[in-house]
Design an enzyme around this catalytic site. Structure first.
Site, PDB file in Angstrom:
ATOM      1  N   VAL A   1       0.816  -1.216   0.000  1.00 19.23           N
ATOM      2  CA  VAL A   1       0.000   0.000   0.000  1.00 19.23           C
ATOM      3  C   VAL A   1       0.850   1.266   0.000  1.00 19.23           C
ATOM      4  CG1 VAL A   1      -0.268   0.127   2.523  1.00 19.23           C
ATOM      5  CG2 VAL A   1      -2.027   1.086   1.032  1.00 19.23           C
TER       6      VAL A   1
ATOM      7  N   VAL B   1       1.785   6.638   4.661  1.00 13.73           N
ATOM      8  CA  VAL B   1       0.789   6.707   5.727  1.00 13.73           C
ATOM      9  C   VAL B   1      -0.161   5.525   5.539  1.00 13.73           C
ATOM     10  CG1 VAL B   1      -1.106   8.058   6.724  1.00 13.73           C
ATOM     11  CG2 VAL B   1       0.936   9.226   5.860  1.00 13.73           C
TER      12      VAL B   1
ATOM     13  N   GLY C   1       1.800   3.612  -3.128  1.00 13.38           N
ATOM     14  CA  GLY C   1       0.945   4.673  -3.639  1.00 13.38           C
ATOM     15  C   GLY C   1       0.334   5.565  -2.572  1.00 13.38           C
ATOM     16  N   HIS C   2       0.546   5.256  -1.312  1.00 21.77           N
ATOM     17  CA  HIS C   2      -0.111   6.014  -0.221  1.00 21.77           C
ATOM     18  C   HIS C   2       0.900   6.380   0.843  1.00 21.77           C
ATOM     19  CE1 HIS C   2      -3.173   6.939   2.896  1.00 21.77           C
ATOM     20  NE2 HIS C   2      -3.977   7.088   1.865  1.00 21.77           N
ATOM     21  N   PHE C   3       1.606   7.325   0.775  1.00 25.22           N
ATOM     22  CA  PHE C   3       1.887   8.241  -0.321  1.00 25.22           C
ATOM     23  C   PHE C   3       3.374   8.136  -0.621  1.00 25.22           C
ATOM     24  CE2 PHE C   3      -1.581  10.073   2.196  1.00 25.22           C
ATOM     25  CZ  PHE C   3      -2.573  10.170   1.246  1.00 25.22           C
TER      26      PHE C   3
END
Length: 141
Positions: free
Chosen positions: A45, A55, A48-50
């Site tokens: 995850v 986070v 892409g986050h972030f």
């Protein structure tokens, strides 16, 4: 009673990459659970986050609480071999961001347990500070 990842997998149907619990520190079937999730930079995850500012998404904190609550429900003898489905979410609040290196402590107290449903209150903490909370509803099938 404590549960290892192998024992958690005997209760929950979730598997990598969606089994979010690393251990269960305490479970009182039908009453409460305390579980852990170790947040690592290697989790997909964070691509892409972030990028550059990883986070953990709030929805994954809520899912972690739901999985912990499901352990408390499905540890009851009458629910052995069943699946707990997410039935609802109320009063979700996020108070602080969760980042790689954090250990989420997931506490869920079951408030109601019926033949086909349950309801509980979950709190997620990092270093003793509340980072998220929610009321969770489970359907058992």
């Amino acid at each position: 009673m404590k549960l290892t990842i192998t024992e958690i997998q005997e209760i929950l149907p979730h598997r990598y990459p969606f089994l979010l619990l690393d251990s269960v520190e305490e479970v009182i079937p039908g009453e409460r659970v305390v579980a852990k999730k170790n947040v690592t930079v290697n989790e997909q995850v964070f691509q892409g986050h972030f990028p550059g500012n990883p986070v953990l998404p709030g929805v994954l904190i809520i899912e972690s609480l739901a999985q912990a609550g499901a352990v408390a429900l499905l540890s009851m003898p009458e629910f052995k071999g069943k699946t707990a489905y997410f039935g609802g979410l109320d009063k979700a609040k996020f108070r602080q961001k969760v980042t790689p290196g954090d250990t989420l402590i997931l506490e869920v107290e079951l408030l109601k347990v019926r033949a086909s449903a349950g309801m509980g209150k979950g709190v997620a903490k990092v270093n003793g500070k509340k980072v998220a909370e929610a009321e969770l509803t489970f359907m058992i099938g």
